[in-house]
Structure formats: C-alpha cells, structure tokens
Design a protein around this motif. Structure first.
Motif, PDB file in Angstrom:
ATOM      1  N   ASN A   1      10.023  -7.204  -7.405  1.00  0.00           N
ATOM      2  CA  ASN A   1       8.781  -6.545  -6.970  1.00  0.00           C
ATOM      3  C   ASN A   1       8.917  -5.767  -5.669  1.00  0.00           C
ATOM      4  O   ASN A   1       7.908  -5.344  -5.094  1.00  0.00           O
ATOM      5  CB  ASN A   1       7.617  -7.540  -6.868  1.00  0.00           C
ATOM      6  CG  ASN A   1       7.275  -8.155  -8.210  1.00  0.00           C
ATOM      7  OD1 ASN A   1       7.284  -7.467  -9.233  1.00  0.00           O
ATOM      8  ND2 ASN A   1       6.986  -9.451  -8.219  1.00  0.00           N
ATOM      9  N   ASP A   2      10.151  -5.591  -5.177  1.00  0.00           N
ATOM     10  CA  ASP A   2      10.362  -4.652  -4.077  1.00  0.00           C
ATOM     11  C   ASP A   2      10.050  -3.239  -4.551  1.00  0.00           C
ATOM     12  O   ASP A   2      10.266  -2.900  -5.723  1.00  0.00           O
ATOM     13  CB  ASP A   2      11.821  -4.692  -3.592  1.00  0.00           C
ATOM     14  CG  ASP A   2      12.099  -5.881  -2.673  1.00  0.00           C
ATOM     15  OD1 ASP A   2      11.133  -6.547  -2.264  1.00  0.00           O
ATOM     16  OD2 ASP A   2      13.287  -6.140  -2.382  1.00  0.00           O
ATOM     17  N   VAL A   3       9.571  -2.414  -3.626  1.00  0.00           N
ATOM     18  CA  VAL A   3       9.339  -0.995  -3.926  1.00  0.00           C
ATOM     19  C   VAL A   3      10.279  -0.165  -3.052  1.00  0.00           C
ATOM     20  O   VAL A   3      10.180  -0.203  -1.813  1.00  0.00           O
ATOM     21  CB  VAL A   3       7.880  -0.587  -3.653  1.00  0.00           C
ATOM     22  CG1 VAL A   3       7.697   0.908  -3.901  1.00  0.00           C
ATOM     23  CG2 VAL A   3       6.929  -1.387  -4.527  1.00  0.00           C
ATOM     24  N   VAL A   4      11.199   0.550  -3.703  1.00  0.00           N
ATOM     25  CA  VAL A   4      12.150   1.391  -2.971  1.00  0.00           C
ATOM     26  C   VAL A   4      11.460   2.705  -2.629  1.00  0.00           C
ATOM     27  O   VAL A   4      11.002   3.430  -3.518  1.00  0.00           O
ATOM     28  CB  VAL A   4      13.412   1.662  -3.814  1.00  0.00           C
ATOM     29  CG1 VAL A   4      14.423   2.489  -3.000  1.00  0.00           C
ATOM     30  CG2 VAL A   4      14.036   0.357  -4.272  1.00  0.00           C
ATOM     31  N   VAL A   5      11.380   3.018  -1.335  1.00  0.00           N
ATOM     32  CA  VAL A   5      10.740   4.268  -0.908  1.00  0.00           C
ATOM     33  C   VAL A   5      11.733   5.236  -0.279  1.00  0.00           C
ATOM     34  O   VAL A   5      11.431   6.416  -0.104  1.00  0.00           O
ATOM     35  CB  VAL A   5       9.592   3.986   0.085  1.00  0.00           C
ATOM     36  CG1 VAL A   5       8.462   3.231  -0.603  1.00  0.00           C
ATOM     37  CG2 VAL A   5      10.095   3.231   1.307  1.00  0.00           C
ATOM     38  N   SER A   6      12.926   4.744   0.061  1.00  0.00           N
ATOM     39  CA  SER A   6      13.950   5.612   0.633  1.00  0.00           C
ATOM     40  C   SER A   6      15.318   5.111   0.197  1.00  0.00           C
ATOM     41  O   SER A   6      15.546   3.886   0.129  1.00  0.00           O
ATOM     42  CB  SER A   6      13.845   5.618   2.167  1.00  0.00           C
ATOM     43  OG  SER A   6      14.908   6.360   2.749  1.00  0.00           O
TER      44      SER A   6
ATOM     45  N   ASP B   1       0.857  -1.190   0.000  1.00  0.00           N
ATOM     46  CA  ASP B   1       0.000   0.000   0.000  1.00  0.00           C
ATOM     47  C   ASP B   1       0.894   1.241   0.000  1.00  0.00           C
ATOM     48  O   ASP B   1       1.152   1.846   1.054  1.00  0.00           O
ATOM     49  CB  ASP B   1      -0.912  -0.006   1.235  1.00  0.00           C
ATOM     50  CG  ASP B   1      -1.924  -1.133   1.196  1.00  0.00           C
ATOM     51  OD1 ASP B   1      -2.370  -1.488   0.092  1.00  0.00           O
ATOM     52  OD2 ASP B   1      -2.254  -1.659   2.280  1.00  0.00           O
ATOM     53  N   VAL B   2       1.379   1.585  -1.177  1.00  0.00           N
ATOM     54  CA  VAL B   2       2.252   2.748  -1.317  1.00  0.00           C
ATOM     55  C   VAL B   2       1.607   3.741  -2.271  1.00  0.00           C
ATOM     56  O   VAL B   2       0.807   3.374  -3.134  1.00  0.00           O
ATOM     57  CB  VAL B   2       3.655   2.355  -1.842  1.00  0.00           C
ATOM     58  CG1 VAL B   2       4.381   1.466  -0.837  1.00  0.00           C
ATOM     59  CG2 VAL B   2       3.528   1.639  -3.194  1.00  0.00           C
ATOM     60  N   ASP B   3       1.947   5.005  -2.102  1.00  0.00           N
ATOM     61  CA  ASP B   3       1.466   6.049  -3.009  1.00  0.00           C
ATOM     62  C   ASP B   3       2.543   6.485  -3.991  1.00  0.00           C
ATOM     63  O   ASP B   3       2.260   7.172  -4.965  1.00  0.00           O
ATOM     64  CB  ASP B   3       1.001   7.266  -2.203  1.00  0.00           C
ATOM     65  CG  ASP B   3      -0.196   6.938  -1.313  1.00  0.00           C
ATOM     66  OD1 ASP B   3      -1.058   6.150  -1.769  1.00  0.00           O
ATOM     67  OD2 ASP B   3      -0.253   7.452  -0.186  1.00  0.00           O
ATOM     68  N   TRP B   4       3.772   6.129  -3.713  1.00  0.00           N
ATOM     69  CA  TRP B   4       4.890   6.507  -4.577  1.00  0.00           C
ATOM     70  C   TRP B   4       6.053   5.563  -4.305  1.00  0.00           C
ATOM     71  O   TRP B   4       6.008   4.734  -3.400  1.00  0.00           O
ATOM     72  CB  TRP B   4       5.307   7.961  -4.325  1.00  0.00           C
ATOM     73  CG  TRP B   4       5.361   8.332  -2.862  1.00  0.00           C
ATOM     74  CD1 TRP B   4       4.398   8.935  -2.146  1.00  0.00           C
ATOM     75  CD2 TRP B   4       6.433   8.067  -1.933  1.00  0.00           C
ATOM     76  NE1 TRP B   4       4.774   9.085  -0.838  1.00  0.00           N
ATOM     77  CE2 TRP B   4       6.030   8.576  -0.678  1.00  0.00           C
ATOM     78  CE3 TRP B   4       7.676   7.487  -2.033  1.00  0.00           C
ATOM     79  CZ2 TRP B   4       6.821   8.504   0.465  1.00  0.00           C
ATOM     80  CZ3 TRP B   4       8.492   7.407  -0.905  1.00  0.00           C
ATOM     81  CH2 TRP B   4       8.062   7.914   0.325  1.00  0.00           C
ATOM     82  N   GLY B   5       7.094   5.669  -5.097  1.00  0.00           N
ATOM     83  CA  GLY B   5       8.278   4.823  -4.934  1.00  0.00           C
ATOM     84  C   GLY B   5       8.793   4.347  -6.279  1.00  0.00           C
ATOM     85  O   GLY B   5       8.299   4.740  -7.346  1.00  0.00           O
ATOM     86  N   VAL B   6       9.818   3.478  -6.234  1.00  0.00           N
ATOM     87  CA  VAL B   6      10.437   2.925  -7.443  1.00  0.00           C
ATOM     88  C   VAL B   6      10.351   1.410  -7.360  1.00  0.00           C
ATOM     89  O   VAL B   6      10.864   0.792  -6.415  1.00  0.00           O
ATOM     90  CB  VAL B   6      11.908   3.369  -7.574  1.00  0.00           C
ATOM     91  CG1 VAL B   6      12.545   2.738  -8.805  1.00  0.00           C
ATOM     92  CG2 VAL B   6      12.003   4.890  -7.642  1.00  0.00           C
ATOM     93  N   LEU B   7       9.680   0.819  -8.352  1.00  0.00           N
ATOM     94  CA  LEU B   7       9.501  -0.633  -8.379  1.00  0.00           C
ATOM     95  C   LEU B   7      10.755  -1.304  -8.935  1.00  0.00           C
ATOM     96  O   LEU B   7      11.378  -0.813  -9.881  1.00  0.00           O
ATOM     97  CB  LEU B   7       8.288  -0.989  -9.238  1.00  0.00           C
ATOM     98  CG  LEU B   7       7.977  -2.483  -9.399  1.00  0.00           C
ATOM     99  CD1 LEU B   7       7.559  -3.096  -8.066  1.00  0.00           C
ATOM    100  CD2 LEU B   7       6.909  -2.693 -10.466  1.00  0.00           C
ATOM    101  N   VAL B   8      11.121  -2.448  -8.341  1.00  0.00           N
ATOM    102  CA  VAL B   8      12.234  -3.265  -8.830  1.00  0.00           C
ATOM    103  C   VAL B   8      11.639  -4.551  -9.412  1.00  0.00           C
ATOM    104  O   VAL B   8      11.442  -5.538  -8.683  1.00  0.00           O
ATOM    105  CB  VAL B   8      13.231  -3.596  -7.700  1.00  0.00           C
ATOM    106  CG1 VAL B   8      14.381  -4.454  -8.229  1.00  0.00           C
ATOM    107  CG2 VAL B   8      13.758  -2.323  -7.061  1.00  0.00           C
ATOM    108  N   PRO B   9      11.308  -4.567 -10.696  1.00  0.00           N
ATOM    109  CA  PRO B   9      10.683  -5.772 -11.269  1.00  0.00           C
ATOM    110  C   PRO B   9      11.653  -6.930 -11.459  1.00  0.00           C
ATOM    111  O   PRO B   9      11.226  -8.083 -11.574  1.00  0.00           O
ATOM    112  CB  PRO B   9      10.147  -5.282 -12.621  1.00  0.00           C
ATOM    113  CG  PRO B   9      10.963  -4.088 -12.948  1.00  0.00           C
ATOM    114  CD  PRO B   9      11.363  -3.456 -11.659  1.00  0.00           C
TER     115      PRO B   9
END
Length: 422
Positions: free
Chosen positions: A369-374, A345-353
């Motif tokens: 499928n990790d989402v980098v948020v910081s 449940d994220v509103d922003w970030g960078v996906l690692v497919p």
C-alpha cells in the motif's frame, strides 16, 4: 454547345461572383451577369425580359444551395467528408488520387496504397520439423540486407529461458523466391524474433512508424500469410492502444498490446500491422479463439526497444523489482480513501498493493500500500514511467520516494535484479 465565356478576373463584380458561387454553377452565374449588363445598356428592352432574367438568377441560387459540396470543401469552404462508397456521382480526376484534404484522411485508395507500400516486404516463414510437419508464420523485411522481423513463437521454442530453433527456416518472398533463414535472436517474453536471410541483391523493406501516436478508432491494415495464403490483407480499426497482458491472463512482467478488429488467423503471426502511411506500427501476434473481432499486436515502439537490446548485448535485459503495481487515478484514490481514512492524500502516483518476499523491493523496504510518487528523482504517475526510467539498469541503485498511511514520506533505495524468463 456555345463556348464558355472567358473571365478576365479584373472586374470586382466578377470576383464577387467567383466568391459567391461554386465552380459547378460559375458558368451559369457569368452568363446571367453578362445578360444583365446587356439589358442595362439597352433601356428599350422590355421589363419582362429583366424579370425573366432575375428568375434565372434566382434559380441559379437555388441550384447552388441545393447542389452537394465538392469532394473536399463544404458550402462554407471547410473540409467535408468524402462521399460514401456506392455514390452515383461521376468519377473525376480527384477520385483517382488520394485525398487532398490532409494527412490521415481516409480516401478510397488509402488502404490499398498503405498495403502496396508494405506488401513486397511481407514474407512467408515455414519451419520443417524433422519431416513431421511444417509450422507456418509471417514476417517483414525491415532492412534491405535481409533482416526479418517475426514472432518468437513462430521460429523458436524456449526452455529455462533459453531459445532453441524449432527447425530449418524457409523464407518465401512475394515474388516467389525462397531463402534459407537463420534465427539471430528470439525473446520469449516480448515474442519478438529476428531472422536473417542472404541475398545477392537488396531486398524490399518496410519502415517503422510510431505506435505511441495511435488512437482508438485509427484505421490500420494487417498483412501476412494466414493459412499459407500469401499476400493476404485485412483492415480494421484500433480498439485499444495499451491492452495490458494481465487483462489477457498473462502473468509476470507487464506486457501491452495494440488491440484491433482486423481479421487474424493462424499464419498471420509475425506479419506487420501498418498505418495509412504504410508504416509499421505493430507486429501481429495472436487472436482470441472463439472471439471474432479481437486480435492483438506488439507495439512497434516496444519492438524497437527489444531490437536495441539485441544489438547491444544479444539478449533483452529486464530489471525486476518484485513489486506489484497499480496506476492511480482520481476514482481509484477516492475509493481507497473511503475504505481507509488514513490513505495518503495524493493526487497521483503508483500504488504498490503487494511486495514479493525476498525481492529487491522487499530488501529496499517497500511495504504493501505504499504510493510511489518519485523514482530516480523524477515524479511518476504510471508504471510505464517507472519501467522507462529503469530501462536496462540492472544492479544500479535507484532512489524512490513513497507516501504511506498518514501522509508519511519515506526515501528508499532499490537495486533492480535481472528478471527471469518464464
């Protein structure tokens, strides 16, 4: 013709007239005002004369309302667009100058003025290849000492990440002078190269602008020597400010281009793309064959970073994580959540497919499928932000916070490696 009446400017009535009429009909309004004042002092004049005068004033009002606004103001006093080419309006002194309504406004001289600022610094670059032919390109003098910016593919060949000169470099200036050039630096990935010539006198040079301020629709001017034709100028608009290299079939480390509709042909490579202020905002690199109206330039902000790498260590140092990444937005997140209800449940970030096996990212513990948020303690919403944070920090541990399926937050530490040239 009778001389025009002089306005004292002391009368409140005259000031109202000035405010109510444009400059073109001010003379008529003052004449009517003075005639009305004369009739009021002469009560024995007939009523017919007053009626006739009122008709003239009404006609003046119609004239003012139907006349086109001046070049720079509308009838309400706001800036208006300039007249189109082909207008039958007589030329004025203002037409001879640039637009006065503000920076960035296009006038009939804007493109010519921008080109005239940069043209003296645009050069023709030719490469002799052992007597079997000559390669042709363009370049821009960016320092009076003879430092020239051009494309790497114009002056160098690459093998196993190393640059090799294509041949003897000859640089021709707009004034006809020829100089022997020396390739100082060349980077295959960015297609940026620096050539140096020696002159006994300072040379004309062009200044860098800021490509980050460009917007789709902005006017730009491309200069160069296509097909060996010196001093060639074309103009167009910016179509896209960050066209990704992957969209054009380039793999590996991400690249971005400015897409324009300026006419670019063989020999334009290395020439400048400039804004209406005569500042370099890009370096022309290529056009798409069999696709008219598509040409591309390296943003000058990227060129400046490449040159800083050249200055510091003689080459470009690029950190590599081994992660395929994708910028997220609301639409993409919505689609991913429809496919996988446990998507974070994220509103922003960078996906690692995808994570490349054996890469620094793989060793750090990144998963698909990790989402980098910081990244390095800073919130990130785009790949560019991650690239900017890494800079040239090869071998430096960097902390990352990722969110996984089920909203699980994980702290990782990754050590970038130097990217291999390909």
């Amino acid at each position: 013709m009778h001389p025009r009446p002089q306005l004292s400017g002391n009368s409140k009535t005259l000031r109202l007239i000035r405010a109510g009429f444009c400059h073109d009909c001010l003379y008529l309004s003052v004449c009517c005002f003075q005639m009305l004042r004369f009739l009021l002092k002469k009560p024995h004049r007939t009523a017919g004369a007053a009626v006739a005068l009122l008709s003239v004033i009404a006609a003046a009002g119609d004239f003012a309302s139907s006349s086109p606004p001046s070049d720079h103001t509308s009838g309400l006093g706001f800036p208006s667009q300039h007249q189109f080419v082909g207008s039958t309006a007589p030329p004025t002194d203002a037409d001879k100058d640039d637009c006065k309504c503000g920076k960035g406004c296009l006038s009939k001289n804007s493109i010519a003025n921008a080109a005239s600022v940069v043209s003296p610094a645009v050069v023709n670059i030719s490469i002799s290849q052992g007597g079997f032919g000559r390669g042709i390109g363009s370049g821009t003098i960016i320092d009076p000492d003879g430092t020239i910016l051009t494309c790497a593919h114009v002056v160098a060949d690459f093998h196993n990440g190393k640059a090799y000169n294509k041949g003897n470099v000859t640089v021709m200036l707009q004034d006809g002078r020829n100089f022997e050039g020396r390739v100082v630096n060349a980077d295959h990935h960015s297609d940026v190269a620096i050539v140096k010539i020696k002159s006994n006198t300072p040379l004309p040079s062009a200044r860098f602008g800021n490509s980050a301020t460009l917007r789709p629709g902005d006017w730009v001017v491309a200069l160069g020597c296509p097909l060996s034709l010196q001093n060639t100028i074309t103009a167009g608009i910016v179509s896209c400010v960050n066209r990704k290299g992957s969209d054009l079939g380039f793999e590996g480390v991400g690249r971005e281009f400015i897409q324009t509709d300026c006419a670019i042909n063989q020999g334009n490579s290395g020439g400048p793309l400039v804004n209406l202020d005569g500042e370099i905002v890009g370096m022309n690199v290529m056009k798409v064959m069999a696709a008219d109206g598509l040409s591309f330039a390296v943003p000058i902000d990227i060129v400046a970073k490449i040159m800083e790498h050249f200055r510091k260590r003689g080459k470009v140092m690029r950190p590599w994580l081994g992660l395929k990444m994708l910028d997220l937005n609301a639409m993409i997140i919505s689609q991913l959540k429809e496919r996988d209800q446990k998507f974070p449940d994220v509103d922003w970030g960078v996906l690692v497919p995808m994570v490349i096996p054996g890469s620094p990212g793989d060793r750090a513990g990144f998963r698909a499928n990790d989402v980098v948020v910081s990244f390095d303690g800073k919130p990130v919403e785009s790949i560019n932000e991650i690239v900017h944070i890494m800079g040239d920090r090869v071998g430096v541990p960097l902390r990352a916070v990722v969110v996984r399926r089920g909203n699980k937050y994980v702290n990782l530490t990754v050590v970038p490696e130097e990217a291999k040239s390909s």
